[in-house]
Design an enzyme around this catalytic site. Structure first.
Site: not given
Length: 258
Positions: A59, A85, A151, A155, A186
């Site tokens: 994790d 990353n 989210y 970003k 994805t």
């Protein structure tokens, strides 16, 4: 395929989607790769499809587990040169209906993991005389849709953190950049498709619809994003640091007026 990373050591966070494609691309370039992810199904799939890759369940929001991954890369391959990353989660919701635990978890994974890999990894990169860090951001950090508050905030934070790290570690010859993809084929995009169209969504149809929003008329493949990551991670991008590189099929180049 240029083998311009021969003998380099890379640690990648995440084991599916863009992370998996990047593992394959860096290995093709000659790098030794340790990929770290929390999803054992994705971990096993990566082990099966990219046999040279080392995979560690972890994790990446937990300090001790990130420290272990960095140390494993150093002990297994002799050092650390590259950090990619890519670990992320993508909750949906406004600030009003996103619960506090989800908000906190999103920042811990998407931004906190970058802090942690840098915290533990940069001292090892310094020993090697420098290195490269590539952070996976998103067009959602530039311009976002509705209902992605957590989210999108992470970003945007990645863009700012990338600039800060680039300035702080330029003297160490450690370059830090980010990439901001549009829609990419994805598992995460499949989750988004089901969020909008339900669990029985026709993924190909939804992906075509997502693609229609991009001027190039399609979504990206994970390998296309991995190619940009490999460029930034390698010596051909030796004068690139502190930048964000759009891979969005022209999505953010225009305005939605017809």
């Amino acid at each position: 395929m240029p083998r311009d990373m021969e003998g380099k050591v890379a640690l990648i966070t995440g084991t599916s989607g863009v992370a998996a494609a990047t593992a394959r691309r860096l290995i093709e370039a000659g790098a030794n790769v340790l990929a770290c992810g929390i999803d054992e199904t994705a971990n096993e799939a990566l082990r099966a499809t990219v046999p040279p890759v080392e995979v560690q369940r972890a994790d990446m929001s937990v300090p001790d587990e990130v420290a272990f991954c960095v140390q494993r890369a150093v002990e297994r391959f002799g050092g650390l040169d590259i950090l990619v990353n890519a670990a992320a989660i993508h909750p949906f919701g406004t600030v009003e209906d996103t619960d506090i635990a989800t908000w906190t978890r999103c920042f811990s994974v998407n931004v906190g993991s970058i802090y942690l890999t840098g915290h533990f990894g940069i001292p090892e990169m310094r020993k090697r005389g420098g290195g490269s860090i590539v952070n996976l951001a998103s067009v959602q950090g530039h311009a976002c849709q509705k209902g992605v508050a957590a989210y999108a905030a992470t970003k945007g934070a990645i863009h700012a953190l990338t600039r800060a790290m680039a300035l702080d570690h330029a003297q160490d010859k450690i370059r830090v950049n980010s990439v901001s993809p549009g829609s990419v084929r994805t598992p995460m995009l499949a989750v988004a498709a089901k969020h909008f169209d339900g669990d029985d969504a026709d993924l190909d149809a939804v992906f075509r619809r997502f693609g229609d929003a991009h001027p190039l008329g399609r979504i990206a493949e994970a390998e296309e994003v991995a190619e940009m990551i490999a460029f930034l991670a390698g010596p051909r991008a030796g004068f690139c640091t502190g930048g964000d590189y759009l891979i969005d099929g022209g999505l953010t180049a225009g305005i939605a007026v017809k």
